[in-house]
Enzyme design. Sequence first.
Site, PDB file in Angstrom:
ATOM      1  N   ASN A   9       0.840  -1.299   0.098  1.00  0.00           N
ATOM      2  CA  ASN A   9       0.083  -0.157  -0.079  1.00  0.00           C
ATOM      3  C   ASN A   9       0.903   1.170  -0.072  1.00  0.00           C
ATOM      4  O   ASN A   9       1.275   1.581   0.919  1.00  0.00           O
ATOM      5  CB  ASN A   9      -0.845   0.129   1.491  1.00  0.00           C
ATOM      6  CG  ASN A   9      -1.675   1.216   1.281  1.00  0.00           C
ATOM      7  OD1 ASN A   9      -1.696   2.182   0.577  1.00  0.00           O
ATOM      8  ND2 ASN A   9      -2.175   1.412   2.689  1.00  0.00           N
ATOM      9  N   LYS A  11      -0.009   4.129  -0.273  1.00  0.00           N
ATOM     10  CA  LYS A  11      -0.689   5.633   0.347  1.00  0.00           C
ATOM     11  C   LYS A  11      -0.278   6.623  -0.514  1.00  0.00           C
ATOM     12  O   LYS A  11      -0.182   6.466  -1.866  1.00  0.00           O
ATOM     13  CB  LYS A  11      -0.003   5.810   1.793  1.00  0.00           C
ATOM     14  CG  LYS A  11      -0.049   4.584   2.654  1.00  0.00           C
ATOM     15  CD  LYS A  11      -0.050   4.636   4.087  1.00  0.00           C
ATOM     16  CE  LYS A  11       0.372   3.313   4.666  1.00  0.00           C
ATOM     17  NZ  LYS A  11       0.051   3.598   6.241  1.00  0.00           N
ATOM     18  N   HIS A  97      -9.533   1.300   4.846  1.00  0.00           N
ATOM     19  CA  HIS A  97      -8.265   1.482   5.512  1.00  0.00           C
ATOM     20  C   HIS A  97      -8.566   2.368   6.755  1.00  0.00           C
ATOM     21  O   HIS A  97      -9.483   3.402   6.542  1.00  0.00           O
ATOM     22  CB  HIS A  97      -7.135   2.009   4.635  1.00  0.00           C
ATOM     23  CG  HIS A  97      -5.927   2.020   4.994  1.00  0.00           C
ATOM     24  ND1 HIS A  97      -5.430   2.814   6.183  1.00  0.00           N
ATOM     25  CD2 HIS A  97      -4.834   1.184   4.948  1.00  0.00           C
ATOM     26  CE1 HIS A  97      -4.296   2.521   6.319  1.00  0.00           C
ATOM     27  NE2 HIS A  97      -3.730   1.508   5.611  1.00  0.00           N
ATOM     28  N   GLU A  99      -6.822   4.765   7.720  1.00  0.00           N
ATOM     29  CA  GLU A  99      -6.797   6.032   7.227  1.00  0.00           C
ATOM     30  C   GLU A  99      -7.864   6.655   6.935  1.00  0.00           C
ATOM     31  O   GLU A  99      -8.224   7.896   7.104  1.00  0.00           O
ATOM     32  CB  GLU A  99      -5.413   6.251   6.746  1.00  0.00           C
ATOM     33  CG  GLU A  99      -4.178   6.066   7.403  1.00  0.00           C
ATOM     34  CD  GLU A  99      -2.897   5.464   6.688  1.00  0.00           C
ATOM     35  OE1 GLU A  99      -2.842   5.450   5.483  1.00  0.00           O
ATOM     36  OE2 GLU A  99      -2.185   5.031   7.433  1.00  0.00           O
ATOM     37  N   GLU A 169      -5.693  -5.158  10.575  1.00  0.00           N
ATOM     38  CA  GLU A 169      -4.749  -4.013  10.844  1.00  0.00           C
ATOM     39  C   GLU A 169      -4.943  -3.261  12.127  1.00  0.00           C
ATOM     40  O   GLU A 169      -5.713  -2.195  12.016  1.00  0.00           O
ATOM     41  CB  GLU A 169      -4.663  -2.995   9.764  1.00  0.00           C
ATOM     42  CG  GLU A 169      -4.381  -3.507   8.187  1.00  0.00           C
ATOM     43  CD  GLU A 169      -3.833  -2.602   7.404  1.00  0.00           C
ATOM     44  OE1 GLU A 169      -2.707  -2.922   6.652  1.00  0.00           O
ATOM     45  OE2 GLU A 169      -4.363  -1.515   6.908  1.00  0.00           O
ATOM     46  N   GLY A 175       2.256   2.119  10.828  1.00  0.00           N
ATOM     47  CA  GLY A 175       3.226   3.209  10.779  1.00  0.00           C
ATOM     48  C   GLY A 175       4.028   3.675  11.883  1.00  0.00           C
ATOM     49  O   GLY A 175       4.474   4.584  11.947  1.00  0.00           O
ATOM     50  N   SER A 215       3.174  -2.253  10.343  1.00  0.00           N
ATOM     51  CA  SER A 215       4.498  -2.427  10.657  1.00  0.00           C
ATOM     52  C   SER A 215       5.276  -3.583  10.248  1.00  0.00           C
ATOM     53  O   SER A 215       6.172  -4.198  11.097  1.00  0.00           O
ATOM     54  CB  SER A 215       4.991  -1.774  12.100  1.00  0.00           C
ATOM     55  OG  SER A 215       4.642  -0.682  12.413  1.00  0.00           O
TER      56      SER A 215
END
Length: 255
Positions: A9, A11, A97, A99, A169, A175, A215
């Site tokens: 991904n 991003k 996701h 985010e 996730e 991250g 991660s």
Amino acid sequence: MRKKLIAGNWKMNLTIPQSVNLSEQIKNGIKDIKLNNIEVLVCPTYVSLYPVNEVIKDSGIKSGGQNMYFENEGAYTGEISAEMLKSAGCEFVILGHSERRKIFNESDELINKKVIKAVDSGLTSILCVGETLEERESGKQNEIVKTQIEKGLSGITVDKLKNIVIAYEPVWAIGTGKNATPDEANDMHKFIRNIIADLYDKKSSDEIKILYGGSLNDKNCKDLLSQSDIDGGLIGGASLKSESFLKIIETSNNL
Ligand code: PEP
């Protein structure tokens, strides 16, 4: 046996030339790895999808969008449709996701509409679920993930499940450099498989691919990806450098 999926991904990273360059490096690196029971996917930004697909066509690497809208076309400024992703060469789309959920306020209901549209359009939908740190610390992780899956898959019939991949996730691991332990992740993957068995049937729960994301890198991938119920990874940071992404592919291929 479930085929492992290693998905990058990217991003909101990399310009078009940088994306082309990275995809060329991955394509060249993969030639030296005889892929066994594993699929490789890259998810660049929208503008890079077509040029990246020109590079990776015939290489076995697949591509996906990082999001899409559920309508076919029209006055939805800034959005992109399933057919547009397909016309750029995509076979997959990441939906829900964390985010998107957090920064863009996407609800389970909206995500569900996208999942239905993606699947009906012939895209494989990677439905992302996962709890925040606060939710884990208060012991609510199972409840949260169960709700996200039930709502995200609402209206998806058993015959459409082959076009669904779930990505677990944990938000606190994305991250942050702090991955879930292999046991923590595998326990949640087993829990997710049980939810699918309850919602559908045992066969579907045995067959559905469940990726881990958060991660994941070339150092921890062996321990995580060798777990019984982890069928691959959705990888952010470590997918932006060909060395680490290829190492993860190679490790997964050798498991
Ligand atoms: C992700 O974006 O889905 C992700 C898991 O990111 P990272 O690997 O950087 O934690």
